[in-house]
Motif scaffolding. Structure first.
Motif, short mmCIF file in Angstrom:
data_model
loop_
_atom_site.label_atom_id
_atom_site.label_comp_id
_atom_site.label_asym_id
_atom_site.label_seq_id
_atom_site.Cartn_x
_atom_site.Cartn_y
_atom_site.Cartn_z
N LYS A 111 0.84 -1.21 0.00
CA LYS A 111 0.00 0.00 0.00
C LYS A 111 0.87 1.25 0.00
N TYR A 112 1.92 1.23 0.85
CA TYR A 112 2.83 2.38 0.93
C TYR A 112 3.49 2.64 -0.44
N ALA A 113 3.89 1.53 -1.07
CA ALA A 113 4.58 1.66 -2.36
C ALA A 113 3.64 2.26 -3.40
N ARG A 114 2.38 1.84 -3.36
CA ARG A 114 1.41 2.39 -4.32
C ARG A 114 1.16 3.87 -4.05
N ALA A 115 1.27 4.25 -2.77
CA ALA A 115 1.07 5.66 -2.42
C ALA A 115 2.36 6.47 -2.57
N LYS A 116 3.42 5.83 -3.08
CA LYS A 116 4.72 6.45 -3.30
C LYS A 116 5.42 6.86 -1.98
N ALA A 117 5.03 6.23 -0.88
CA ALA A 117 5.74 6.47 0.39
C ALA A 117 6.87 5.44 0.46
N PHE A 118 7.94 5.71 -0.29
CA PHE A 118 8.99 4.71 -0.47
C PHE A 118 9.76 4.41 0.82
N ASP A 119 9.98 5.45 1.64
CA ASP A 119 10.73 5.24 2.89
C ASP A 119 9.99 4.23 3.78
N LEU A 120 8.68 4.50 3.94
CA LEU A 120 7.88 3.63 4.81
C LEU A 120 7.79 2.22 4.23
N ALA A 121 7.61 2.17 2.92
CA ALA A 121 7.50 0.86 2.27
C ALA A 121 8.78 0.06 2.46
N ALA A 122 9.93 0.74 2.25
CA ALA A 122 11.22 0.05 2.40
C ALA A 122 11.41 -0.44 3.83
N LEU A 123 11.02 0.40 4.78
CA LEU A 123 11.15 0.04 6.20
C LEU A 123 10.33 -1.22 6.52
N GLU A 124 9.11 -1.21 6.03
CA GLU A 124 8.20 -2.33 6.29
C GLU A 124 8.73 -3.61 5.61
N LEU A 125 9.22 -3.44 4.40
CA LEU A 125 9.71 -4.62 3.66
C LEU A 125 10.96 -5.20 4.31
N LYS A 126 11.77 -4.33 4.88
CA LYS A 126 12.96 -4.83 5.59
C LYS A 126 12.52 -5.72 6.76
N ASN A 127 11.45 -5.27 7.46
CA ASN A 127 10.91 -6.08 8.56
C ASN A 127 10.39 -7.42 8.04
N VAL A 128 9.72 -7.37 6.90
CA VAL A 128 9.17 -8.60 6.32
C VAL A 128 10.30 -9.58 6.01
N VAL A 129 11.34 -9.06 5.40
CA VAL A 129 12.47 -9.91 4.99
C VAL A 129 13.16 -10.49 6.23
N ARG A 130 13.20 -9.67 7.30
CA ARG A 130 13.82 -10.15 8.54
C ARG A 130 12.98 -11.29 9.14
N GLU A 131 11.65 -11.13 9.10
CA GLU A 131 10.77 -12.14 9.69
C GLU A 131 10.64 -13.38 8.81
N ASN A 132 10.59 -13.18 7.51
CA ASN A 132 10.48 -14.32 6.59
C ASN A 132 11.45 -14.12 5.41
#
Lengths: 62, 472
Positions: B134-155
């Motif tokens: 959702k963040y990426a679609r809204a062009k909030a790249f910083d937040l999207a990257a932060l969230e994705l880093k968490n995802v990658v860490r968890e899975n």
């Protein structure tokens, strides 16, 4: 050159556990065997109809 | 004996159609074989870490034959690895539905329900991926990257999270970061077309970036000299390179020594001096603070001495505990009996230290004081009155003053009035006025108050007249 908006279309949101029930219910489970059965059924109808038509014609000729 | 897939009647192994229903058995056999082939293909791809390829093959297998539970079980596993827990569950549930004895499906479903922690972790990662999407679609790249880093860490196996993260990095121009994510994604899913395409794009950017850098370096490393006829290109040398290339070792040593001396003079020496000054300053501050603390200690001690002296002064002339009780008993004896001496009792009682007495001692002290006061009032008042009648005003004043001191309302102000009279007859107008004024004020509604007021007027008039005569 990569177009971000276009590329974003390649991604789809993951399904969440709350959607599990819908995911199972809405899954289309039609396979090739079902299709083959349908074909067989329709073929049998056609054969039956043709046989009936042929029998009727024979009777008329008599 | 084989059975017809359509009507269930027995058919021969080489029969192309069913004798009973006319179903095409050859087509059926081909479909079943295709399903098995796709399953084998999917299995091989899953073993080779080609997850997306395996998903495609296994999906094809179950599209041929939905009852191919082996393919469904494996598809579920591959989905789970891909970070799609719900799709995994779906496949296992369907497999179990088609074949309730499917051991693998039962085992996976049991494992998901008995070990909810691990499954929940994957599910949480999926939820976070959706938020990032959702963040990426809204062009909030910083937040999207932060969230994705968490995802990658968890899975870490969630390939599409790494792909989306790489896409965001590419959008931000951080190609080296994108490259590392894609490389990790490639390890999990070898032939994922999206990963392959992104990797190609990232590599092309990284290579062009390196080329640009190299060009800059090349431009810096050459220098052109125009001598009027020809342009001579020679490599540019830095100062250090020039030193290294010079054959004069002695020159280098001398320069080194000179630099050493200069460094000592300008860098080391001032630092040493500064350190010495700092130490001296610290010592001075310590000495000053020690003196100041000594002074404050002395001041504190003086204060303590004064406080103790004050406490001591309070106890001077008073008895200790034992003496106080003895004086209390003595005062009681003096105040009672036929030969009661109230003055002596009062003096003795004063010598007792009330503060050192216990509760009962204090009670006795109070009652004794009250008793002595009462007796004194009666005795002194009679004594004062008798003395007044006998015109012994000094004695009367002495006795009545004692009464007034203890109770200035004694006998409804009569004691004060008689004291004022005693002063008047003695000729002490000042004191007489003082006590008449008190009676006039305190008993203004009564006879004694009014007569005292008149007396005040008379005495004041007399004083004025006397003053006028003196002045005149």
């Amino acid at each position: 050159m990569i177009d971000f908006d276009e590329e974003l279309k390649n991604f789809k949101p993951s399904m969440e556990t709350s959607e599990a029930e819908d995911a199972i219910r809405d899954k289309d489970l039609t396979d090739m065997i079902d299709i083959l059965k349908e074909i067989t059924a329709s073929q049998s109808t056609v054969i039956r109809q043709s046989a009936a038509v042929a029998a009727a014609a024979k009777q008329n000729r008599k | 004996m084989e059975k017809c897939f359509n009507c269930g009647n027995p058919i021969g192994e080489d029969e192309r159609t069913c004798r009973f229903c006319g179903a095409n058995q050859r087509a059926y056999r081909m479909i079943m074989a295709s399903s098995e082939k796709a399953y084998n293909d999917g299995l091989a791809k899953a073993r080779d870490h080609d997850i997306s390829g395996a998903i495609e093959s296994l999906n094809r297998s179950v599209r041929f034959n939905k009852r191919n539970t082996k393919a469904r079980d494996l598809l579920g596993l591959v989905y789970l690895r891909y970070g799609e827990p719900v799709l995994a569950l779906r496949e296992w549930v369907i497999a179990k539905n088609f074949d309730p004895d499917d051991e693998l499906a039962n085992r996976y479903l049991d494992s998901a329900s008995s070990n909810p922690g691990a499954f929940e972790k994957i599910d949480t990662a999926a939820k976070k991926f959706n938020t990032a999407y959702k963040y990426a679609r809204a062009k909030a790249f910083d937040l999207a990257a932060l969230e994705l880093k968490n995802v990658v860490r968890e899975n870490p196996d969630m390939v599409k999270a790494r792909q989306l993260l790489a896409l965001i990095y590419m959008q931000e121009g951080e190609y080296s970061k994108a490259y590392s994510e894609l490389k990790a994604a490639k390890e999990d899913d070898e032939n994922n077309p999206l990963t392959v395409r992104y990797l190609k794009e990232v590599r092309s950017h990284l290579v062009s970036g390196k080329k640009k850098k190299k060009k800059k370096t090349d431009r810096r490393s050459t220098v052109s000299i125009n001598d009027g006829h020809d342009v001579v290109m020679m490599p540019r040398q830095s100062f250090i390179e020039a030193l290294d290339n010079s054959k004069s070792g002695l020159f280098n040593i001398l320069i080194g020594i000179a630099i050493g001396i200069l460094a000592f003079v300008f860098l080391v020496s001032p630092t040493m001096k500064q350190r010495e000054n700092e130490e001296t300053r610290k010592a001075l501050i310590t000495a000053n603070s020690t003196t100041a603390s000594s002074k404050s200690d002395a001041a504190d001690l003086k204060k303590q001495i004064t406080s103790l002296q004050n406490k001591l002064d309070k106890y001077e002339g008073k008895s200790d505990v034992k003496g106080s009780y003895e004086n209390l008993i003595k005062a009681q004896q003096q105040a009672t009996g036929d030969k009661a001496d109230l003055d002596a009792a009062r003096k003795t009682l004063k010598e007792a230290n009330k503060k050192l007495l216990g509760t009962s001692g204090k009670d006795l002290y109070k009652s004794l004081t009250a008793q002595i006061d009462q007796q004194t009032l009666t005795t002194k008042y009679d004594e004062g009155k008798n003395a007044f009648r006998q015109r012994d005003y000094d004695k009367a004043i002495d006795a009545l003053k004692t009464v007034v001191k203890i109770d200035d309302t004694y006998d409804n102000g009569e004691a004060v009035y008689e004291l004022a009279q005693s002063y008047e007859y003695k000729g002490d107008t000042k004191n007489a006025l003082k006590y008449y004024q008190k009676v006039a004020k305190d008993y203004a509604q009564f006879y004694r108050g009014r007569s005292s007021a008149r007396k005040v007027q008379q005495l004041q008039q007399a004083q004025q007249n006397q003053q006028a005569q003196t002045n005149g």
